[in-house]
Scaffold this active site. Structure first.
Site, PDB file in Angstrom:
ATOM      1  N   GLU A 177      41.048  52.446  20.120  1.00 45.50           N
ATOM      2  CA  GLU A 177      42.336  53.153  20.018  1.00 45.50           C
ATOM      3  C   GLU A 177      42.174  54.548  20.590  1.00 45.50           C
ATOM      4  OE1 GLU A 177      43.815  53.129  15.966  1.00 45.50           O
ATOM      5  OE2 GLU A 177      43.185  51.050  15.724  1.00 45.50           O
ATOM      6  N   LYS A 240      56.605  54.105  16.919  1.00 44.87           N
ATOM      7  CA  LYS A 240      56.110  55.319  16.266  1.00 44.87           C
ATOM      8  C   LYS A 240      56.787  56.521  16.935  1.00 44.87           C
ATOM      9  CE  LYS A 240      52.016  52.736  14.942  1.00 44.87           C
ATOM     10  NZ  LYS A 240      52.485  52.200  13.653  1.00 44.87           N
TER      11      LYS A 240
HETATM   12  C1  LIG Z   1      46.768  51.424  15.954  1.00 50.17           C
HETATM   13  C2  LIG Z   1      47.928  50.522  15.750  1.00 50.17           C
HETATM   14  N1  LIG Z   1      48.105  49.491  16.591  1.00 50.17           N
HETATM   15  C3  LIG Z   1      49.125  48.648  16.456  1.00 50.17           C
HETATM   16  C4  LIG Z   1      50.059  48.798  15.456  1.00 50.17           C
HETATM   17  C5  LIG Z   1      51.176  47.821  15.323  1.00 50.17           C
HETATM   18  O1  LIG Z   1      52.337  48.330  15.863  1.00 50.17           O
HETATM   19  P1  LIG Z   1      53.764  47.872  15.288  1.00 50.17           P
HETATM   20  O2  LIG Z   1      53.979  48.668  14.051  1.00 50.17           O
HETATM   21  O3  LIG Z   1      54.727  48.184  16.374  1.00 50.17           O
HETATM   22  O4  LIG Z   1      53.650  46.420  14.999  1.00 50.17           O
HETATM   23  C6  LIG Z   1      49.937  49.871  14.569  1.00 50.17           C
HETATM   24  C7  LIG Z   1      50.947  50.046  13.498  1.00 50.17           C
HETATM   25  O5  LIG Z   1      50.727  50.363  12.402  1.00 50.17           O
HETATM   26  C8  LIG Z   1      48.841  50.748  14.709  1.00 50.17           C
HETATM   27  O6  LIG Z   1      48.663  51.760  13.871  1.00 50.17           O
END
Ligand SMILES: Cc1ncc(COP(=O)(O)O)c(C=O)c1O
Length: 393
Positions: A177, A240
């Site tokens: 990430e 987000k």
């Molecule tokens: C690092 C990360 N990736 C993916 C997601 C998933 O995204 P979404 O909330 O759009 O399903 C999140 C959500 O909490 C996240 O924090």
């Protein structure tokens, strides 16, 4: 039948690991309403305060007027409406990649994409603090999974070396990430790119908490570090900082064409509502405009204020090392019940900061995850530390 999970639920409660929904009866924002009472909200990922922005609302409303509410079919059948394609073209242009593809959520993007990239006997090397969606996508792929300690480049290098020797000719995918969701720190992206190049691996970067916030025009960490071209799969979410909903993958035209053919969460799911695509498109437009820059600057000021007020006083509860410049401020309490008690005490005082517990974070690493947004008033930020101090060490 009625008691089917009663024992398991009791066990969760005994370990302070049970979870409950809370009903928000207002729009999202720096304040929300629960059961008729207003709370200062430090729990949202709506970093730029766009979830209730009039421009996004207007875009969604007028798209409902023209395209209706439901998409009626999956994207590959007849669910692709003009706003979906407009959004994907805008995302690709904004991110400066050849193409983009949107999914119903970031979670769905990971679950569909990773198994389309790797399969049995391929290898996935995953940072230990990666989000559940990335772990689940990897498990679903059937690839061999090796986890490396958080941001540990030497360990990743030895895993890469092992993978090249033990799985010759197979695909190796590094997953990490840009900004880690529960800790707020960043991946050492340039060094990761260097390693992936040396070992001929692919890199999937989840920009969920960076997009809109970091980099030129909010394009994320890959753009900020000037390595976009080297990140094979740029994943992110529209839910987000972009204030809407949905997930995306940006990358080469062939990657996107492959996902359209192979990503099962894309293929076998009804298209997201056109109105949501229209709202996300309004957010992308806004982020590339001077207003986007203004919002990012404002967020940066709010982060600085929070750091000034919180970090020196809570350093004993912070992860080791210098606190990063991030909208995410974890206060690591450790014990699950203690984190829950602190969150409940704050809520009684009108401050909403939920406790994050196992399995979202490791056992014994329960924390308050405080998030600040561009929409918070200085007075709201100033109210936080005194409230924490009243109830913690
Ligand atoms: C690092 C990360 N990736 C993916 C997601 C998933 O995204 P979404 O909330 O759009 O399903 C999140 C959500 O909490 C996240 O924090």
């Amino acid at each position: 039948m009625r008691d089917l999970f009663a024992e398991e639920l009791k066990a969760l409660r005994e370990r302070a690991l049970d979870r409950h929904l809370r009903e928000i009866s207002s729009e999202q924002g720096p304040e929300v309403e629960i059961a008729g009472r207003r709370f200062i909200n430090f729990s949202s990922n709506d970093y730029l305060g766009l979830a209730n922005d009039p421009r996004l609302r207007e875009a969604a409303t007028s798209a409902i007027g023209k395209f209706g509410v439901g998409a009626g079919a999956s994207r590959l059948i007849s669910g692709t409406q003009s706003p979906h394609l407009r959004l994907e073209r805008a995302l690709a242009k904004w991110k400066e990649t050849e193409a983009a593809l949107c999914f119903g959520s970031g979670y769905a993007a990971a679950l569909g994409t990773i198994p389309a990239l790797v399969a049995k006997n391929d290898v996935v090397l995953l940072d230990k603090l990666c989000h559940a969606s990335l772990i689940d996508g990897t498990k679903l792929s059937g690839a061999v999974l090796r986890v490396f300690p958080h941001n540990h480049l030497a360990k990743l290098e030895s895993h890469l070396d092992w993978a090249r020797r033990k799985h010759p000719g197979k695909r190796i995918l590094i997953i990490t990430e840009s900004v880690f969701s529960m800790d707020g720190d960043r991946a050492p992206l340039r060094e990761l790119v260097e390693l992936k190049r040396r070992f001929g691996a692919l890199l999937l970067l989840d920009e969920a908490h960076a997009i809109g916030v970091i980099g030129p025009n909010g394009r994320g960490l890959a753009a900020a570090e000037n390595v976009s071209e080297e990140v094979d799969v740029q994943m992110g979410t529209l839910s987000k900082a972009l204030g809407a909903s949905g997930g995306y993958i940006c990358g080469s035209r062939t990657l996107i064409e492959w996902l359209i053919n192979r990503a099962r969460s894309f293929i076998y799911s009804t298209a997201p509502p056109a109105a949501m695509a229209a709202a996300a498109l309004a957010a992308v437009d806004l982020l590339s405009s001077p207003e986007g820059e203004k919002r990012r600057l404002l967020l940066s000021k709010k982060i600085n204020l929070m750091r000034e007020l919180l970090s020196p006083r809570t350093s004993h509860l912070s992860p080791p090392g210098d606190p990063p410049h991030s909208a995410i401020f974890p206060l690591i309490v450790g014990n699950e019940q203690a984190a829950l008690d602190l969150a409940n005490a704050l809520q009684r005082d009108g401050v909403l900061v939920p406790a994050i517990r196992y399995p979202t974070v490791a056992k014994g690493a329960a924390r308050l995850r405080i998030t600040v947004t561009a929409a918070h008033g200085d007075d709201q930020i100033q109210a936080l530390y005194p409230a924490i101090k009243r109830h913690s060490l």
